[in-house]
Design a protein around this motif. Structure first.
Motif, short mmCIF file in Angstrom:
data_model
loop_
_atom_site.label_atom_id
_atom_site.label_comp_id
_atom_site.label_asym_id
_atom_site.label_seq_id
_atom_site.Cartn_x
_atom_site.Cartn_y
_atom_site.Cartn_z
N TRP A 108 13.03 37.36 71.82
CA TRP A 108 12.60 37.37 73.02
C TRP A 108 11.99 36.59 74.43
CZ3 TRP A 108 9.05 41.88 75.91
CH2 TRP A 108 9.14 42.73 77.27
N VAL A 109 13.27 35.60 74.64
CA VAL A 109 13.35 34.08 75.79
C VAL A 109 12.98 34.70 77.52
CG1 VAL A 109 14.51 32.87 73.90
CG2 VAL A 109 15.58 34.09 75.91
N GLY A 110 13.09 36.11 77.31
CA GLY A 110 12.81 35.92 78.80
C GLY A 110 11.23 36.48 79.20
N ASN A 111 10.56 36.70 77.90
CA ASN A 111 9.63 37.30 78.41
C ASN A 111 8.63 35.87 77.95
OD1 ASN A 111 6.35 38.20 77.39
ND2 ASN A 111 7.50 39.87 78.50
N GLU A 112 7.95 35.54 79.31
CA GLU A 112 7.20 34.11 79.48
C GLU A 112 5.62 34.12 78.25
OE1 GLU A 112 5.06 31.61 81.96
OE2 GLU A 112 5.88 32.93 82.83
N GLU A 113 5.71 35.48 78.50
CA GLU A 113 4.34 35.70 77.61
C GLU A 113 4.11 35.83 75.91
OE1 GLU A 113 0.78 38.61 77.13
OE2 GLU A 113 2.09 39.58 77.98
N LEU A 114 5.12 36.13 75.26
CA LEU A 114 5.61 35.59 73.86
C LEU A 114 6.35 34.69 73.75
CD1 LEU A 114 7.32 39.08 72.12
CD2 LEU A 114 8.59 36.95 72.68
N VAL A 115 7.02 34.16 74.77
CA VAL A 115 7.57 33.26 74.26
C VAL A 115 6.25 31.69 74.07
CG1 VAL A 115 8.43 30.42 75.33
CG2 VAL A 115 9.71 33.02 75.30
N ASN A 116 4.87 31.96 74.93
CA ASN A 116 4.33 31.39 74.71
C ASN A 116 3.15 31.92 73.36
OD1 ASN A 116 4.25 29.82 77.21
ND2 ASN A 116 2.84 31.46 78.43
N TYR A 160 4.62 32.46 70.78
CA TYR A 160 4.81 32.08 69.37
C TYR A 160 4.59 30.98 69.51
CZ TYR A 160 7.53 36.36 67.07
OH TYR A 160 7.86 37.67 67.21
N GLU A 161 5.13 29.92 70.40
CA GLU A 161 4.87 28.39 71.23
C GLU A 161 3.70 27.98 70.39
OE1 GLU A 161 6.65 27.26 74.71
OE2 GLU A 161 8.36 27.65 74.31
N LYS A 162 2.59 29.03 71.04
CA LYS A 162 1.23 28.71 70.64
C LYS A 162 0.30 29.03 69.41
CE LYS A 162 -3.41 28.31 72.01
NZ LYS A 162 -4.42 28.11 70.66
N ARG A 163 1.43 29.34 68.09
CA ARG A 163 0.74 29.52 67.25
C ARG A 163 1.56 28.90 66.66
NH1 ARG A 163 -0.41 36.00 65.28
NH2 ARG A 163 -1.79 35.19 63.54
N LEU A 164 2.64 28.98 66.43
CA LEU A 164 3.26 28.13 65.86
C LEU A 164 3.44 26.63 66.29
CD1 LEU A 164 7.47 29.58 66.04
CD2 LEU A 164 5.61 30.27 63.82
N LEU A 167 7.82 22.37 64.84
CA LEU A 167 7.72 22.57 66.03
C LEU A 167 8.41 23.04 66.90
CD1 LEU A 167 8.40 18.30 64.76
CD2 LEU A 167 6.68 19.04 67.10
N SER A 168 9.25 23.47 67.33
CA SER A 168 9.72 24.59 67.94
C SER A 168 10.87 24.54 68.96
CB SER A 168 9.68 25.83 68.14
OG SER A 168 8.30 25.92 69.35
N TYR A 169 12.08 24.79 68.46
CA TYR A 169 13.14 25.39 69.48
C TYR A 169 13.35 26.62 70.09
CZ TYR A 169 12.77 20.79 68.02
OH TYR A 169 12.14 18.93 68.21
N LYS A 170 13.74 26.55 71.44
CA LYS A 170 14.19 27.93 71.80
C LYS A 170 16.03 28.07 72.55
CE LYS A 170 11.30 28.45 75.93
NZ LYS A 170 10.10 27.47 75.97
N LEU A 171 16.02 29.25 72.47
CA LEU A 171 17.61 28.87 73.33
C LEU A 171 18.33 30.23 73.80
CD1 LEU A 171 20.20 27.13 74.58
CD2 LEU A 171 21.41 28.07 71.97
N GLY A 172 18.22 30.63 75.17
CA GLY A 172 18.76 31.97 75.30
C GLY A 172 20.27 32.33 75.02
N ARG A 173 19.98 33.34 75.04
CA ARG A 173 21.86 33.94 75.48
C ARG A 173 22.22 33.33 76.89
NH1 ARG A 173 22.05 39.74 73.05
NH2 ARG A 173 24.79 39.09 73.32
N THR A 174 23.27 33.22 77.02
CA THR A 174 24.26 32.84 78.12
C THR A 174 23.92 33.84 79.33
OG1 THR A 174 26.22 33.40 77.08
CG2 THR A 174 25.25 31.14 77.62
#
Length: 410
Positions: free
Chosen positions: A82-90, A92-96, A102-109
């Motif tokens: 769920w790249v559209g939710n900043e809290e969820l992205v943060n 995953y990035e924090k815990r990982l 090292l994490s890399y995300k990409l949203g659908r067009t």
């Protein structure tokens, strides 16, 4: 070397220990984690989604992360992130990140809300490069390419052993016209990987394809990947086979023709019958451009919004018409459509001769496990709520092999 072991069913997946021959192993987990914007909370009210209830999606994704960090795979590939939710992205990035990834995300067009996340652990890899691939098709699908280098002791055979990792989520085949879209998506991935290898002048190296392919072994995508030399890690670990397991070439261009050829042969046509099929109503001993286009239409490759474009059709024709006389004779048909053409055969022969002399490092599949374990027996447990998909974890052991024997893992 001490490592963490996760007991999964009757198997043990080890991500940071050595195998029975004291070879260091790496592992890869791929998992569609079901984006909260798609997870329904009620059968009666289909509009009620988990994304509307923070406590639900927040708790479930923390549990997903608990499992991922407990397994501690060297590579983690997630779909429906769920790249559209900043809290969820943060989250995953924090815990990982705290766990060494090292994490890399990409949203659908077109801002679809979900996308991909690929993470690699710093104890195993150094990231050389990362690329994003946007299909720009009706499904707004995307793919990630990570170019990584193993670090000691996992690079024991080669100080600069490199790997290409691909993560994607293909379109679901809601109707038959979307089968060609899915094949085009796979074709674009393989074409992109091939162009990247040429761009940075890479030597032969392992390619790991991960993702939610939205299909089965009976589907076109699986069979097409097998025809291009990729093997299923899960099948390899469990010694499963399929009818086209012998179809491997070390390198192949013109994969659109490979897709074309696959569809013709799937219809159980001989070379002579396929040539006659492409001639349509033409009485001569050649294929016209009109007949070529009509065949593409009958194979469902054109004639709808998801088909080949006019430019792609013309490019195919130009490649097939070797002498440029505006017709395809039987020899051109065999070389460009039915069989490998001369340049492909030369590439394969050169690759084999070179491979007999040069060595590279590939991966041996040591184990592959689905979770929850019931799915390996064809059952879906009612009490499993992390996702509507099972996760797959594969353990690899680096081995030295001739370049000609290198295959891709899917």
């Amino acid at each position: 070397m001490k490592g963490r072991i996760s007991k999964i069913g009757s198997y043990a997946i080890s991500s940071s220990i050595r195998d029975q021959h004291q070879q260091p192993c790496i592992s890869c987990t791929t998992f569609n984690i079901l984006a909260p914007i798609y997870k329904r909370l009620s059968q009666k009210d289909q509009s009620l989604r988990e994304s509307d209830n923070r406590a639900y999606w927040h708790g479930r994704n923390h549990r997903i992360l608990d499992w991922l960090l407990y397994e501690r795979s060297s590579i983690i590939c997630l779909q429906e992130f769920w790249v559209g939710n900043e809290e969820l992205v943060n989250m995953y990035e924090k815990r990982l990140g705290d766990a060494g990834y090292l994490s890399y995300k990409l949203g659908r067009t077109n801002n679809r809300g979900d996308g991909l996340l690929t993470a690699v652990h710093k104890d195993y890899f150094r990231v050389v490069n990362s690329r994003d691939l946007l299909f720009n098709d009706c499904g707004d699908r995307v793919a990630q390419l990570l170019h990584v280098e193993l670090v000691p002791p996992y690079s024991q055979y080669d100080a600069h052993q490199e790997v290409l990792i691909v993560n994607t989520h293909l379109l679901f085949p809601h109707d038959s016209t979307l089968s060609i879209v899915r094949l085009q998506q796979v074709y674009k991935i393989l074409q992109y990987v091939e162009s990247y290898q040429k761009e940075v002048n890479l030597s032969p190296m392992p390619i790991i394809l991960c993702g939610d392919w939205n299909g089965s072994k009976r589907g076109h995508v699986y069979k097409f990947l097998r025809s291009q030399g990729f093997v299923s890690s899960y099948d390899t670990a469990h010694r499963y086979t399929d009818s086209d397991a012998h179809k491997w070439v070390s390198h192949r261009n013109h994969r659109v023709f490979g897709m074309f050829r696959y569809l013709l042969r799937r219809a159980s046509l001989t070379a002579e019958d396929a040539f006659a099929f492409l001639k349509t109503d033409n009485d001569g001993d050649h294929i016209t451009f009109m007949g070529f286009c009509e065949t593409l239409r009958q194979l469902n490759l054109t004639g709808h919004c998801n088909g080949l474009t006019t430019k792609e059709i013309k490019d195919l024709w130009i490649q097939a018409d070797i002498d440029g006389n505006g017709f395809l004779d039987y020899k051109e048909f065999q070389q460009r459509i039915w069989n490998q053409n001369w340049s492909e055969q030369r590439e394969a022969a050169d690759g084999e001769a070179k491979g007999n002399q040069e060595q590279t490092v590939g991966f041996s599949v040591k184990n592959a496990v689905l979770f929850p374990p019931e799915v390996e027996k064809g059952r879906w447990p009612e009490n499993y709520s992390l996702s509507d998909h099972a996760r797959l974890t594969v353990v690899f052991s680096p081995i030295r092999m001739p370049c000609s024997q290198l295959v891709g893992e899917a």
